[in-house]
Design a protein around this motif. Structure first.
Motif: not given
Length: 843
Positions: A577-582
């Motif tokens: 999820r953090y990869r998608e946001l970043a």
């Protein structure tokens, strides 16, 4: 330009150079004339800023072309133009600073062996020939120009001066001339430029220029006012905003604008014409179809010309326009995009807030909101500056009317404390948070329903602060209260406060684990994740990182409960999820991604995926280094943790030389953190030192290992003096480590003392906690006996200690065979000591 204008070309060529005043159009034309003077038989430089004077300048060329004097300047000028079309002379006409094409068109020869250069601040020359827009310098060109007069100027100082001058050639040249003429240190000039830009606009130490930056655009502004008073009003509003692109829809509120601009913005065609006037005068550039950009020095020059009343009015209008756009309730991504575009302009406008209390209160609120946005975007220094400015305004307002402005002051204190904490100013943050809690309780006593959210937030932030300084009991009590307060708020309004409740539940779960309540902690963490998932499904919730952040912490709770597979799954989801946001908003979510990746490394290692853990650990270090280059204070801990964990991963695969390199770096980083915040990071610094000492000892660097153990032992003693129950285990282990290192370094006498201390501390530890590690005492007793055996002293106490060590190791061996070697070593030690003492023993 030389590629277009060359002698021998069969057609008459016109080259129009246009752009912002001060970019060097005239200098470029002059340089061309200087370089190619020998290529022409006739060169005429015509000042064209006053169209009526062009005739006389052309008429003056008549004798050069062998023409008789005309009846008047107009007739003579026409004759000159006609003669230029017939002559075999190679000629060059330069119309400098022309206003409009219609002023020049009648005086352009249509034929002949010549060329024409036109310089202008206006656009619209394409119909006459090649039109070339001249831009500001590239940054490296600006720095090179500064160095022509200031060869010793520091790179960083030259870089920032060029930035603050917007790479405008005239401004760069005048700055270099001023510094060379006055002998002022560039660092001093830079400080003045940061804070008094407008006062430096009149400075001119360049003999070849009559204009200063302060007067450079006067003519263009007068022309703009004649063409469109509404355009000048718009330009003046833009001048109090920032140098970044200004969205044109910011001005879509006619009720807040002066006439005639208010009328213009209600008609799309008319407003397009207004913007077009500004752009055509080279007083702004378009940034796409929906925004314009004003050069920072032009904006400063415009502000300087405004009267105090005009300036305050423009600033007030801009402030309220920004409020209208930033206060609209949009979904998360729209709100982020809007703040990203407008935050720079808010920061610019609020450097000089109007004096009326309403505007100052509005500015304080907007700066508080800006500090939250900037913090979430990873711009922590800017966030701290914004929160400080907000707090200063709120304190000023509260001084005049405390009852009215105490709520705003309390909110500003909470915001500023968060910024201080992120910047590592933990003591200052704690003082502010205590003040915020006190003020919040005062407000709740007045009106619980209205002010309970402030109290809940203040208490929660104070709980986080207390945890950061190692006050476990205080943090537990505060977080317990915060949970109760947020549950009360959610009972009133389930949607508004659910995200805060999820954060508080996650934090309190960690405090429960600190106090041994593991089942309750996991239940709270489960509740926090469930709430975060519900919020993640709501696109308007505005908390895109809540779920991955909650999952990261939840994985730790699952791991503590022995559910390593579940922990790995939760951690993996957090990273995804953090990869998608970043990917969409890198700066805003890079810190969260770095933390999540670092934790996932640990969970991979816990499940035996050693190679995957090592590979991901390298990424965690790279992400943390990237963060530290942007804001060292805010992300130093993330880097320290990533480097420390990478050393562990290298150890697991036997890469010990590289492990020591990273371990040494971890020591340096935690030393820096412990210096900034001793209460929060002194114990972790000691842990890192102890581990580094063990690695050095394994590598045979015994003296370096001993130095690390000595420093760690001193820290553990200091911490144990404050809280013996918490730090006694590490102090006891430290004494044992020192004993081993002293023996390796052949310091046997010192080892005798250290081993005795190790035995004493381990006995104290077992007396305080019978469930403590018995192996520690067994090893301490064995070390006590071994040191005395090697030193040949105190053999009887050594024998007793060795026999006790055997008993403890034997007890431990009932559950595992890992102590068999130690039993054998202790037995050999007993036999040797008994022979030396001449006594018979039975084992």
């Amino acid at each position: 330009m030389e590629a277009n204008l060359y002698v021998g070309r069969s057609l008459v060529t016109v080259e129009a150079l246009h752009g912002l005043g001060g970019v060097g159009k005239t200098q470029l034309a002059s340089e061309y004339v200087h370089r190619r003077l020998d290529s022409y038989d006739l060169v005429a430089w015509l000042a064209a800023e006053r169209p009526s004077l062009i005739l006389g300048q052309l008429a003056a060329l008549a004798p050069v072309l062998g023409l008789p004097p005309g009846r008047d300047d107009r007739a003579a000028a026409h004759a000159v133009v006609a003669a230029l079309g017939r002559t075999d002379l190679r000629w060059l006409l330069v119309f400098d600073n022309a206003i409009e094409p219609r002023h020049i068109l009648p005086w352009l020869p249509r034929t002949g062996k010549g060329h024409t250069i036109i310089t202008s601040r206006r656009r619209g020359w394409n119909a006459l020939g090649a039109a070339v827009e001249i831009d500001v310098l590239r940054r490296e060109e600006s720095i090179a120009l500064l160095r022509t007069s200031l060869p010793a100027i520091r790179d960083d100082v030259a870089e920032e001066i060029a930035h603050l001058l917007g790479d405008l050639p005239l401004a760069i040249e005048q700055a270099a001339g001023y510094l060379a003429a006055t002998g002022m240190e560039p660092e001093r000039y830079l400080a003045l430029l940061r804070n008094r830009t407008e006062d430096l606009l009149d400075v001119n130490q360049v003999p070849t220029h009559d204009e200063t930056v302060a007067t450079l655009w006067d003519l263009s502004q007068h022309s703009l006012h004649r063409a469109s008073p509404a355009a000048l009003q718009l330009l003046q509003l833009c001048a109090v905003l920032g140098p970044e692109p200004i969205p044109l829809d910011l001005f879509s509120h006619p009720d807040m604008l002066p006439e005639p601009l208010a009328t213009a913005v209600t008609d799309a065609v008319l407003f397009h014409q207004v913007v077009g006037h500004i752009v055509s005068h080279s007083l702004a550039t378009r940034s796409g179809d929906d925004s314009i950009t004003i050069h920072r020095l032009l904006a400063a020059a415009i502000r300087r010309q405004l009267s105090p009343t005009q300036r305050e009015a423009a600033t007030g209008i801009a402030l309220y326009l920004l409020y209208r756009h930033l206060s609209v309730d949009r979904n998360s991504h729209e709100r982020t995009a809007r703040w990203t575009r407008l935050a720079p302009h808010l920061l610019a406008v609020t450097t000089d807030v109007p004096s009326d209390p309403e505007s100052r209160a509005l500015a304080a609120d907007l700066l508080g909101d800006a500090s939250v946005f900037l913090g979430r975007s990873g711009r922590n220094r800017d966030a701290l500056s914004a929160s400080a400015r907000s707090l200063n305004l709120q304190e000023e307002l509260a001084t005049a009317d405390r009852d009215k402005h105490l709520p705003g002051l309390t909110a500003a204190i909470i915001n500023h404390a968060a910024g201080l904490h992120t910047a590592g100013r933990v003591i200052d943050a704690g003082e502010k948070l205590r003040q915020a809690v006190d003020f919040s309780r005062e407000l709740v006593a007045r009106d619980r329903e209205q002010h309970l959210p402030k109290l809940a937030l203040a208490v929660y932030d104070y709980a986080v602060h207390l945890a950061s300084i190692g006050d476990r009991d205080g943090s537990y009590a505060a977080s317990h209260e915060a949970v109760s307060l947020f549950r009360e708020l959610v009972a009133r309004n389930p949607t508004e406060f659910r995200s805060q409740l999820a954060k508080v539940l996650s934090h309190h779960a960690a405090k429960l684990i600190d106090h041994g309540h593991h089942d309750e902690a996991l239940a709270l963490s489960d509740e926090a994740v469930a709430a975060a998932r519900e919020i993640a499904d709501d696109i308007n919730a505005g908390e895109p990182d809540l779920l991955p952040a909650t999952l990261t912490v939840h994985a730790l709770h699952l791991s503590a409960a022995g559910r390593t597979a579940d922990a790995l799954a939760a951690s993996a989801e957090a990273v995804t999820r953090y990869r998608e946001l970043a990917h969409a908003y890198r700066d805003a979510h890079l810190a969260g991604l770095a933390v999540a990746v670092g934790h996932h490394v640990v969970h991979l290692a816990d499940t035996g995926r050693t190679a995957d853990a090592l590979m991901l650990s390298e990424e965690a270090v790279a992400l943390a280094r990237d963060l530290v280059t942007k804001d060292r204070d805010a992300h130093l801990l993330t880097l320290a943790q990533a480097v420390f964990n990478h050393a562990l991963r290298l150890s697991a695969v036997g890469q010990h030389d590289e492990e020591i390199t990273y371990s040494d770096e971890a020591v340096r980083l935690y030393r820096e953190l412990a210096t900034i915040n001793p209460s929060g990071w002194l114990n972790q610094f000691a842990e890192t030192l102890s581990r580094h000492g063990a690695r050095l000892a394994d590598a045979g660097r015994h003296r370096d290992a001993l130095n690390a153990f000595d420093e760690a032992a001193a820290i553990w003693r200091q911490l144990a003096d404050r809280d013996r129950r918490t730090h006694l285990p590490r102090l006891a282990a430290s004494a044992l480590n020192r004993t081993k290192a002293l023996m390796m370094a052949d310091r046997h006498v010192d080892a005798l003392t250290a081993s005795a201390e190790a035995v004493t501390l381990h006995r104290e530890l077992l007396e305080a906690d019978p469930e403590a590690d018995l192996a520690g005492l067994a090893y301490a007793l064995w070390s006590f006996a071994s040191t005395r055996q090697k030193a040949g002293v105190e053999l009887e106490p050594a024998l007793a200690a060795a026999r006790e060590a055997i008993a403890h190791f034997d007890q431990l061996a009932q559950e595992t065979d890992r102590y068999d070697d130690m039993i054998d070593a202790a037995v050999d030690l007993v036999w040797d000591l008994s022979e030396r003492l001449g006594v018979e023993i039975e084992l």
